[in-house]
Scaffold this motif. Sequence first.
Motif: not given
Length: 558
Positions: A135-138, A73-77
């Motif tokens: 993050l979907e737009d990025m 489980v992690y976070e993207e920048g």
Amino acid sequence: MMKSNRLINDFRKQEKYSIWKHMEAMAVNYAVYSVHKMSVEPYLTGKDVYVYGNEENLVVVCLDCYHEKQKPVYEEGESIEPLVMLHGQEPQESVVWKLKETMRLMQRRLSLCRFDLNVYGILLTEARITNADDLEDMWKANHIKVFEGFRDLRHRRASVNADEGLRGHIYCRAALDSGLDGELDAANVPAEPQSTLDDEDDFDRLLQEFIDGPFKMEPVEEDDRTDDDAENADDEEEEEAETPVDTDDPVDDVQIPDGEIEQNQTLSVKVKILRPLAQPREELDKLVGCDDIKRRMDELVALTSYNKLMQEQFPGSKQHEVSLHSVFLGRPGTGKTTVCKIFGSLLHQAGALSKGHVVVCDRGTFIGTLWGDEERAVRQVVEKAQGGVLMIDEAYLLNGKNENDPGRMVVQLLMNILADESQRDIAVVLCGYKDQMQKMLQCNPGLESRFPNRFEFQDFSVDELLDITRCRVQDYEYQFTQEAWEKYRHVLSQAYQVRDPQTWGNARFVANQLERIYIQHAARCVRLQPVDKLSLRQITAEDIVPIEVPRQRPRMGF
């Protein structure tokens, strides 16, 4: 000219529940080439990667699997960066970043080859990305779509359409060619794929050489083709694959006997020897239809493999009795010879047969000109088939109506051989029409009991015959135009509706129809001398020639 983004858009609009079904659907999309790679260097090492391509777009699908029970489980920048933060752990490389870099590398390779394509990426991951919604737009701006939280991706495999005749094959090959990553000179950057010519002048020159050269076409008379030639059309195609191309193939070590026996001192007869296949299960999966036969064959091979395992683990234990002798029931062109070849190779892999080759015989193989030829021929044929399969085509012809028919002697000799306990390293397969074969077995109860395995080959439907057509044209890298395909479908459907079930050729009808189409296509190309290179492999509606199909005769009587 504006490029169509349909391939990308079709992938872009998928959801988590539909993406896998869409990938499976792409395998039967004749306009899209697809390939599966177990690893793509240097970024997606050890990742399952599927690449889809047509003339305008490339879609890269990466499967991100984890073997640990606890998925990360992690976070993207906020931007696509090399590292991501895992909760309570050290940072690790971002698979999204790896996919992005792979896409960038593929785009560069395509540009070096002067291919102007859009590249789109999709990531299917078992991990959970806590900030995915943000993050979907990025990701969209970077032409990537991410589906997170999958389960057991490592157990999934999607089918692909690896038809090298499709234009997309050229672009997928270029995108995956790591040899383009260095400094390339002009010689290493082909403006066109290797299968085409450098310029129009070379094309015109080679086309003229083809017209004037040793392959100059002569008028073809329809009567030159005998009935035997027509019936054996699919068998000739099978012979082309008898000698494996891959010299590292393990079946190359199998010593295969020569294909000739002596019926007597003055008469020799040739028999067809089919070499074992290196990947028989894959060949079985490729067969159109035959679902029940595939299942039954898997069951028989599984029991054979189980016996071998039990013997290794518990030496001397009682084994399940498994008879390999089988009856293949079906009309011509339903794939009996092809399946028999796969059958022998599967039994070889399972350890039931030492070689796995197939010796193909018929009544003419055994019946000679002198008294006693039958016994001599049977003995030699069985010797050649040791370690493999003895296939007797149209076996019911051995069951002559006359009590003194020599074919009956062949049947009795075979029964004596099958009763011999030392003859374990052989499988005998009797092939023929269902009704005639059942009469033969019923007339000889001893013979029927020794052939417990029955495989019934059904006639192909129109859709299955169309699938067979697609497979066959791939061998020559032809492509139908849309108009030509619709005309061919219509011709095939009409022929199917008026067919005589007793004489219908199934896949042989397709082979004969395609042969006429190839001849018509070649004659048209020679006559018109097309200026477009791709036209040499494009079947048009003009090439589709109807074939007269014998109709079922009406019965007379009261």
